[in-house]
Design a protein around this motif. Structure first.
Motif, PDB file in Angstrom:
ATOM      1  N   ASP A 104       0.770  -1.147   0.165  1.00 50.74           N
ATOM      2  CA  ASP A 104       0.151  -0.020  -0.016  1.00 50.74           C
ATOM      3  C   ASP A 104       0.916   1.298  -0.006  1.00 50.74           C
ATOM      4  O   ASP A 104       0.267   2.351  -0.423  1.00 50.74           O
ATOM      5  N   VAL A 105       2.201   1.283   0.264  1.00 51.33           N
ATOM      6  CA  VAL A 105       3.144   2.216   0.307  1.00 51.33           C
ATOM      7  C   VAL A 105       3.700   2.266  -1.115  1.00 51.33           C
ATOM      8  O   VAL A 105       4.121   3.438  -1.452  1.00 51.33           O
ATOM      9  N   LEU A 106       4.265   1.143  -1.456  1.00 47.30           N
ATOM     10  CA  LEU A 106       5.197   1.033  -2.622  1.00 47.30           C
ATOM     11  C   LEU A 106       4.468   1.430  -3.855  1.00 47.30           C
ATOM     12  O   LEU A 106       5.099   2.042  -4.641  1.00 47.30           O
ATOM     13  N   PRO A 148      10.087  32.906 -22.317  1.00 44.19           N
ATOM     14  CA  PRO A 148       8.959  32.813 -21.235  1.00 44.19           C
ATOM     15  C   PRO A 148       8.078  31.713 -21.910  1.00 44.19           C
ATOM     16  O   PRO A 148       7.233  30.907 -21.379  1.00 44.19           O
ATOM     17  N   ALA A 149       8.123  31.374 -23.113  1.00 46.02           N
ATOM     18  CA  ALA A 149       7.481  30.245 -23.585  1.00 46.02           C
ATOM     19  C   ALA A 149       8.055  29.059 -22.867  1.00 46.02           C
ATOM     20  O   ALA A 149       7.109  28.023 -22.679  1.00 46.02           O
ATOM     21  N   ARG A 150       9.485  28.710 -22.760  1.00 42.91           N
ATOM     22  CA  ARG A 150       9.939  27.495 -22.133  1.00 42.91           C
ATOM     23  C   ARG A 150       9.309  27.595 -20.792  1.00 42.91           C
ATOM     24  O   ARG A 150       9.080  26.707 -20.330  1.00 42.91           O
ATOM     25  N   ASN A 151       9.340  28.734 -19.965  1.00 40.70           N
ATOM     26  CA  ASN A 151       8.970  28.711 -18.663  1.00 40.70           C
ATOM     27  C   ASN A 151       7.301  28.410 -18.719  1.00 40.70           C
ATOM     28  O   ASN A 151       6.867  27.619 -17.714  1.00 40.70           O
ATOM     29  N   LEU A 152       6.537  28.916 -19.544  1.00 37.75           N
ATOM     30  CA  LEU A 152       5.219  28.611 -19.551  1.00 37.75           C
ATOM     31  C   LEU A 152       5.034  26.927 -19.749  1.00 37.75           C
ATOM     32  O   LEU A 152       4.298  26.538 -18.799  1.00 37.75           O
ATOM     33  N   LEU A 153       5.583  26.331 -20.522  1.00 45.05           N
ATOM     34  CA  LEU A 153       5.465  24.987 -20.836  1.00 45.05           C
ATOM     35  C   LEU A 153       6.075  24.010 -19.187  1.00 45.05           C
ATOM     36  O   LEU A 153       5.407  23.148 -18.960  1.00 45.05           O
ATOM     37  N   ARG A 154       7.020  24.593 -18.775  1.00 48.30           N
ATOM     38  CA  ARG A 154       7.582  23.812 -17.586  1.00 48.30           C
ATOM     39  C   ARG A 154       6.660  24.030 -16.386  1.00 48.30           C
ATOM     40  O   ARG A 154       6.426  23.204 -15.863  1.00 48.30           O
ATOM     41  N   TYR A 155       6.017  25.090 -16.375  1.00 46.78           N
ATOM     42  CA  TYR A 155       5.019  25.409 -15.231  1.00 46.78           C
ATOM     43  C   TYR A 155       3.815  24.616 -15.414  1.00 46.78           C
ATOM     44  O   TYR A 155       3.141  24.106 -14.438  1.00 46.78           O
ATOM     45  N   LEU A 156       3.429  24.553 -16.771  1.00 46.00           N
ATOM     46  CA  LEU A 156       2.020  23.648 -16.968  1.00 46.00           C
ATOM     47  C   LEU A 156       2.363  22.111 -16.984  1.00 46.00           C
ATOM     48  O   LEU A 156       1.608  21.589 -16.292  1.00 46.00           O
ATOM     49  N   ILE A 157       3.471  21.820 -17.158  1.00 41.72           N
ATOM     50  CA  ILE A 157       3.962  20.483 -17.172  1.00 41.72           C
ATOM     51  C   ILE A 157       4.027  19.924 -15.451  1.00 41.72           C
ATOM     52  O   ILE A 157       3.496  18.964 -15.064  1.00 41.72           O
ATOM     53  N   TYR A 158       4.719  20.817 -14.837  1.00 42.59           N
ATOM     54  CA  TYR A 158       5.000  20.373 -13.395  1.00 42.59           C
ATOM     55  C   TYR A 158       3.636  20.756 -12.565  1.00 42.59           C
ATOM     56  O   TYR A 158       3.379  19.919 -11.612  1.00 42.59           O
ATOM     57  N   GLY A 159       2.786  21.540 -13.057  1.00 42.60           N
ATOM     58  CA  GLY A 159       1.354  21.866 -12.407  1.00 42.60           C
ATOM     59  C   GLY A 159       0.523  20.562 -12.583  1.00 42.60           C
ATOM     60  O   GLY A 159      -0.156  19.977 -11.723  1.00 42.60           O
ATOM     61  N   ALA A 160       0.616  19.992 -13.940  1.00 42.55           N
ATOM     62  CA  ALA A 160      -0.330  18.765 -14.233  1.00 42.55           C
ATOM     63  C   ALA A 160       0.370  17.791 -13.397  1.00 42.55           C
ATOM     64  O   ALA A 160      -0.135  16.814 -12.869  1.00 42.55           O
ATOM     65  N   ALA A 161       1.843  17.448 -13.356  1.00 41.62           N
ATOM     66  CA  ALA A 161       2.338  16.316 -12.404  1.00 41.62           C
ATOM     67  C   ALA A 161       1.962  16.531 -10.971  1.00 41.62           C
ATOM     68  O   ALA A 161       1.611  15.680 -10.291  1.00 41.62           O
ATOM     69  N   PHE A 162       1.995  17.693 -10.591  1.00 49.40           N
ATOM     70  CA  PHE A 162       1.420  17.965  -9.172  1.00 49.40           C
ATOM     71  C   PHE A 162       0.154  17.538  -8.784  1.00 49.40           C
ATOM     72  O   PHE A 162      -0.032  16.922  -7.759  1.00 49.40           O
ATOM     73  N   LEU A 163      -0.805  17.999  -9.908  1.00 46.06           N
ATOM     74  CA  LEU A 163      -2.026  17.394  -9.630  1.00 46.06           C
ATOM     75  C   LEU A 163      -2.458  15.835  -9.598  1.00 46.06           C
ATOM     76  O   LEU A 163      -3.147  15.258  -8.969  1.00 46.06           O
ATOM     77  N   LEU A 164      -1.536  15.105 -10.509  1.00 37.69           N
ATOM     78  CA  LEU A 164      -1.459  13.855 -10.691  1.00 37.69           C
ATOM     79  C   LEU A 164      -1.115  13.111  -9.277  1.00 37.69           C
ATOM     80  O   LEU A 164      -1.516  12.132  -8.878  1.00 37.69           O
ATOM     81  N   VAL A 165       0.229  13.896  -8.725  1.00 36.09           N
ATOM     82  CA  VAL A 165       0.597  13.236  -7.493  1.00 36.09           C
ATOM     83  C   VAL A 165      -0.073  13.319  -6.414  1.00 36.09           C
ATOM     84  O   VAL A 165      -0.582  12.397  -5.573  1.00 36.09           O
ATOM     85  N   MET A 166      -1.057  14.645  -6.342  1.00 40.55           N
ATOM     86  CA  MET A 166      -2.244  14.543  -5.253  1.00 40.55           C
ATOM     87  C   MET A 166      -3.144  13.711  -5.525  1.00 40.55           C
ATOM     88  O   MET A 166      -3.688  13.280  -4.479  1.00 40.55           O
ATOM     89  N   GLU A 167      -3.518  13.374  -6.652  1.00 43.47           N
ATOM     90  CA  GLU A 167      -4.646  12.677  -6.777  1.00 43.47           C
ATOM     91  C   GLU A 167      -3.931  11.055  -6.422  1.00 43.47           C
ATOM     92  O   GLU A 167      -4.658  10.124  -5.985  1.00 43.47           O
ATOM     93  N   ARG A 168      -2.912  10.449  -6.717  1.00 48.54           N
ATOM     94  CA  ARG A 168      -2.102   9.303  -6.095  1.00 48.54           C
ATOM     95  C   ARG A 168      -2.273   9.354  -4.683  1.00 48.54           C
ATOM     96  O   ARG A 168      -2.355   8.187  -4.121  1.00 48.54           O
ATOM     97  N   LEU A 169      -2.162  10.541  -4.107  1.00 44.65           N
ATOM     98  CA  LEU A 169      -1.963  10.674  -2.650  1.00 44.65           C
ATOM     99  C   LEU A 169      -3.374  10.376  -1.901  1.00 44.65           C
ATOM    100  O   LEU A 169      -3.431  10.512  -0.842  1.00 44.65           O
TER     101      LEU A 169
END
Length: 193
Positions: free
Chosen positions: A16-18, A58-79
């Motif tokens: 359940d943890v792994l 700025p385009a590179r930074n925007l893409l980075r924030y969008l990807i990491y934001g989506a990853a954060f939401l997926l991690v929160m869902e997994r938690l």
């Protein structure tokens, strides 16, 4: 098939943890890899089409924030954070962003116009331009010395104001007529017509 059947008895309490932990690590690795690939793609496009760094970064930074934001939401869902809570938070954020968008319309207009200036190239660095108010009235005139996201800086070419810098909002270039003398067409002394 159950995973517990393939593991020793001592590992059953750790499943359940792994499993969520491995899924989170997979999400983070996938997000980092996607961000790395898109960063390289944007850099190549910027080099290929000779886009200015003021647009590529700025385009590179925007893409980075969008990807990491989506990853954060997926991690929160997994938690175990419910999708309803995530959706409520997201829609609240979008609502506030929409209000801020309308409040900052003039700044955003200048940002959009800077993208148009970089892509359509109505003038370049070194060109002398004049923003025409009306056919019979002289307007703002100067040599383009810098193009930024909100303002374009012109060096005044009028004899009594020689050397003065004018900061013109980028949206003004799309609201008025523009007269342009290319840098290559100017007299050798560099004086404006």
């Amino acid at each position: 098939m159950r995973l517990r059947a393939y593991l020793p008895a001592w590992a059953h309490e750790w499943i359940d943890v792994l499993v969520p932990g491995l899924q989170i690590v997979g999400i983070l690795v996938a997000a980092w890899l996607l961000q790395y690939l898109l960063r390289r793609l944007v850099a190549r496009l910027g080099t290929r089409y000779q886009l200015p760094a003021d647009l590529v970064t700025p385009a590179r930074n925007l893409l980075r924030y969008l990807i990491y934001g989506a990853a954060f939401l997926l991690v929160m869902e997994r938690l175990g954070v419910s999708a309803t809570v995530l959706w409520t938070g997201f829609t609240g954020f979008v609502t506030v962003a929409a209000i801020a968008f309308f409040a900052a319309w003039s700044v955003l207009s200048n940002l959009f116009c800077s993208v148009l200036i970089f892509s359509t190239r109505p003038f370049r660095l070194g060109d002398v331009i004049e923003v025409i108010d009306a056919g019979d009235k002289p307007g703002i005139k100067g040599r383009v010395v810098n193009i930024q996201l909100v303002y374009t800086t012109l060096e005044d070419v009028l004899p009594d104001h020689k050397g003065a810098l004018l900061q013109v909002p980028n949206s003004l270039f799309f609201q008025k007529s523009l007269r342009r003398w290319r840098a290559a067409e100017l007299p050798t002394g560099g004086d404006a017509p």
